[in-house]
Design a protein around this motif. Structure first.
Motif, PDB file in Angstrom:
ATOM      1  N   ALA A   1       0.830  -1.206   0.000  1.00  0.00           N
ATOM      2  CA  ALA A   1       0.000   0.000   0.000  1.00  0.00           C
ATOM      3  C   ALA A   1       0.868   1.262   0.000  1.00  0.00           C
ATOM      4  N   THR A   2       1.949   1.236   0.751  1.00  0.00           N
ATOM      5  CA  THR A   2       2.856   2.388   0.795  1.00  0.00           C
ATOM      6  C   THR A   2       3.511   2.606  -0.559  1.00  0.00           C
ATOM      7  N   ARG A   3       3.935   1.532  -1.207  1.00  0.00           N
ATOM      8  CA  ARG A   3       4.548   1.662  -2.534  1.00  0.00           C
ATOM      9  C   ARG A   3       3.545   2.200  -3.557  1.00  0.00           C
ATOM     10  N   THR A   4       2.307   1.763  -3.465  1.00  0.00           N
ATOM     11  CA  THR A   4       1.275   2.253  -4.375  1.00  0.00           C
ATOM     12  C   THR A   4       1.033   3.735  -4.151  1.00  0.00           C
ATOM     13  N   GLU A   5       0.943   4.130  -2.879  1.00  0.00           N
ATOM     14  CA  GLU A   5       0.738   5.536  -2.550  1.00  0.00           C
ATOM     15  C   GLU A   5       1.920   6.389  -3.018  1.00  0.00           C
ATOM     16  N   ALA A   6       3.133   5.894  -2.824  1.00  0.00           N
ATOM     17  CA  ALA A   6       4.322   6.630  -3.267  1.00  0.00           C
ATOM     18  C   ALA A   6       4.343   6.755  -4.791  1.00  0.00           C
TER      19      ALA A   6
ATOM     20  N   SER B   1       2.362  34.062  -8.038  1.00  0.00           N
ATOM     21  CA  SER B   1       2.074  32.913  -7.166  1.00  0.00           C
ATOM     22  C   SER B   1       3.247  31.936  -7.097  1.00  0.00           C
ATOM     23  N   GLY B   2       4.434  32.429  -7.240  1.00  0.00           N
ATOM     24  CA  GLY B   2       5.625  31.586  -7.202  1.00  0.00           C
ATOM     25  C   GLY B   2       5.850  30.949  -5.848  1.00  0.00           C
ATOM     26  N   LYS B   3       5.534  31.720  -4.808  1.00  0.00           N
ATOM     27  CA  LYS B   3       5.747  31.194  -3.454  1.00  0.00           C
ATOM     28  C   LYS B   3       4.855  29.980  -3.205  1.00  0.00           C
ATOM     29  N   SER B   4       3.611  30.052  -3.569  1.00  0.00           N
ATOM     30  CA  SER B   4       2.700  28.916  -3.350  1.00  0.00           C
ATOM     31  C   SER B   4       3.103  27.716  -4.200  1.00  0.00           C
ATOM     32  N   MET B   5       3.626  27.970  -5.401  1.00  0.00           N
ATOM     33  CA  MET B   5       4.072  26.870  -6.258  1.00  0.00           C
ATOM     34  C   MET B   5       5.289  26.170  -5.646  1.00  0.00           C
ATOM     35  N   ARG B   6       6.207  26.950  -5.111  1.00  0.00           N
ATOM     36  CA  ARG B   6       7.377  26.348  -4.455  1.00  0.00           C
ATOM     37  C   ARG B   6       6.956  25.555  -3.230  1.00  0.00           C
ATOM     38  N   GLU B   7       6.001  26.088  -2.467  1.00  0.00           N
ATOM     39  CA  GLU B   7       5.510  25.369  -1.287  1.00  0.00           C
ATOM     40  C   GLU B   7       4.828  24.071  -1.687  1.00  0.00           C
ATOM     41  N   THR B   8       4.095  24.101  -2.770  1.00  0.00           N
ATOM     42  CA  THR B   8       3.456  22.875  -3.264  1.00  0.00           C
ATOM     43  C   THR B   8       4.519  21.856  -3.672  1.00  0.00           C
ATOM     44  N   GLY B   9       5.545  22.326  -4.369  1.00  0.00           N
ATOM     45  CA  GLY B   9       6.639  21.433  -4.759  1.00  0.00           C
ATOM     46  C   GLY B   9       7.351  20.851  -3.551  1.00  0.00           C
ATOM     47  N   ARG B  10       7.593  21.669  -2.538  1.00  0.00           N
ATOM     48  CA  ARG B  10       8.242  21.190  -1.307  1.00  0.00           C
ATOM     49  C   ARG B  10       7.358  20.178  -0.576  1.00  0.00           C
ATOM     50  N   SER B  11       6.056  20.436  -0.573  1.00  0.00           N
ATOM     51  CA  SER B  11       5.162  19.495   0.123  1.00  0.00           C
ATOM     52  C   SER B  11       5.157  18.132  -0.589  1.00  0.00           C
ATOM     53  N   TYR B  12       5.177  18.152  -1.932  1.00  0.00           N
ATOM     54  CA  TYR B  12       5.281  16.885  -2.662  1.00  0.00           C
ATOM     55  C   TYR B  12       6.588  16.178  -2.314  1.00  0.00           C
ATOM     56  N   ASP B  13       7.674  16.927  -2.320  1.00  0.00           N
ATOM     57  CA  ASP B  13       8.988  16.351  -2.024  1.00  0.00           C
ATOM     58  C   ASP B  13       9.033  15.788  -0.603  1.00  0.00           C
ATOM     59  N   ALA B  14       8.492  16.543   0.346  1.00  0.00           N
ATOM     60  CA  ALA B  14       8.483  16.075   1.737  1.00  0.00           C
ATOM     61  C   ALA B  14       7.616  14.824   1.884  1.00  0.00           C
ATOM     62  N   SER B  15       6.488  14.808   1.217  1.00  0.00           N
ATOM     63  CA  SER B  15       5.611  13.635   1.292  1.00  0.00           C
ATOM     64  C   SER B  15       6.286  12.404   0.699  1.00  0.00           C
ATOM     65  N   LEU B  16       6.980  12.600  -0.407  1.00  0.00           N
ATOM     66  CA  LEU B  16       7.694  11.472  -1.021  1.00  0.00           C
ATOM     67  C   LEU B  16       8.804  10.955  -0.113  1.00  0.00           C
ATOM     68  N   ARG B  17       9.546  11.862   0.503  1.00  0.00           N
ATOM     69  CA  ARG B  17      10.609  11.417   1.418  1.00  0.00           C
ATOM     70  C   ARG B  17      10.021  10.670   2.610  1.00  0.00           C
ATOM     71  N   LYS B  18       8.896  11.159   3.118  1.00  0.00           N
ATOM     72  CA  LYS B  18       8.242  10.484   4.249  1.00  0.00           C
ATOM     73  C   LYS B  18       7.810   9.070   3.856  1.00  0.00           C
ATOM     74  N   LEU B  19       7.233   8.920   2.676  1.00  0.00           N
ATOM     75  CA  LEU B  19       6.821   7.592   2.221  1.00  0.00           C
ATOM     76  C   LEU B  19       8.024   6.679   1.993  1.00  0.00           C
ATOM     77  N   GLU B  20       9.132   7.228   1.520  1.00  0.00           N
ATOM     78  CA  GLU B  20      10.342   6.426   1.358  1.00  0.00           C
ATOM     79  C   GLU B  20      10.856   5.928   2.701  1.00  0.00           C
ATOM     80  N   MET B  21      10.782   6.774   3.714  1.00  0.00           N
ATOM     81  CA  MET B  21      11.208   6.368   5.059  1.00  0.00           C
ATOM     82  C   MET B  21      10.284   5.287   5.624  1.00  0.00           C
ATOM     83  N   VAL B  22       8.993   5.453   5.401  1.00  0.00           N
ATOM     84  CA  VAL B  22       8.037   4.442   5.858  1.00  0.00           C
ATOM     85  C   VAL B  22       8.310   3.118   5.155  1.00  0.00           C
ATOM     86  N   GLU B  23       8.587   3.182   3.856  1.00  0.00           N
ATOM     87  CA  GLU B  23       8.894   1.970   3.089  1.00  0.00           C
ATOM     88  C   GLU B  23      10.165   1.298   3.609  1.00  0.00           C
ATOM     89  N   ARG B  24      11.167   2.093   3.922  1.00  0.00           N
ATOM     90  CA  ARG B  24      12.419   1.539   4.463  1.00  0.00           C
ATOM     91  C   ARG B  24      12.177   0.883   5.819  1.00  0.00           C
TER      92      ARG B  24
END
Length: 156
Positions: free
Chosen positions: A51-56, A81-104
């Motif tokens: 499930a974690t791999r599917t979500e990632a 709206s550059g600031k909100s776009m960067r924040e969205t990109g960071r949130s995606y990146d942070a979520s992906l790193r969190k899922l990678e840690m959960v997978e590990r």
């Protein structure tokens, strides 16, 4: 030795062998409880990992689509709206790193559960096999005593 004594010894050995085999079966089934617990945990962890791999994977696709769409956004919108776009990109990146840690972590838990399962199976065998061997040996001795009690065959 008297034939009646050999028959009695044969019967006693057969009973002792049956008792030892029954004890081996009981200890085998008792050890099976621990094995089943670890099998259940392992299956649950593997389901969580899938499930974690599917979500990632889904999140990664969304992030890739977001990054590809950035080139289509006009510069005037990027400035406002550059600031909100960067924040969205960071949130995606942070979520992906969190899922990678959960997978590990799940991978480590799975390997630990596999070791515990192997230990439980080893303990199960270690507890049951001596009694099963003794029971089989007792039955073999009972068979030999029964054959000795029969005596020599008469020629036809």
């Amino acid at each position: 030795m008297n034939r009646s004594h050999l028959k009695t010894i044969s019967r006693l050995l057969a009973l002792a062998g049956a008792a030892l085999l029954a004890w081996a079966a009981i200890s085998w089934f008792r050890g099976g409880k621990q094995v089943e617990v670890w099998k259940g945990k392992l299956a649950e962890q593997q389901t969580q990992l899938k499930a974690t791999r599917t979500e990632a994977s889904q999140l990664s696709l969304q992030y890739q689509a977001f990054m590809k769409s950035m080139s289509a956004v006009p510069d005037s919108v990027k400035l406002t709206s550059g600031k909100s776009m960067r924040e969205t990109g960071r949130s995606y990146d942070a979520s992906l790193r969190k899922l990678e840690m959960v997978e590990r972590d799940l991978g480590l838990d799975i390997s630990r559960s596999k070791r515990k399962l192997a230990d439980a199976e080893r303990t199960r065998k270690r507890a049951a096999l001596p009694f099963a061997g003794a029971g089989a040996a007792a039955w073999l001795c009972a068979l030999l005593a029964a054959l000795a009690a029969r005596g020599p065959r008469k020629a036809a």
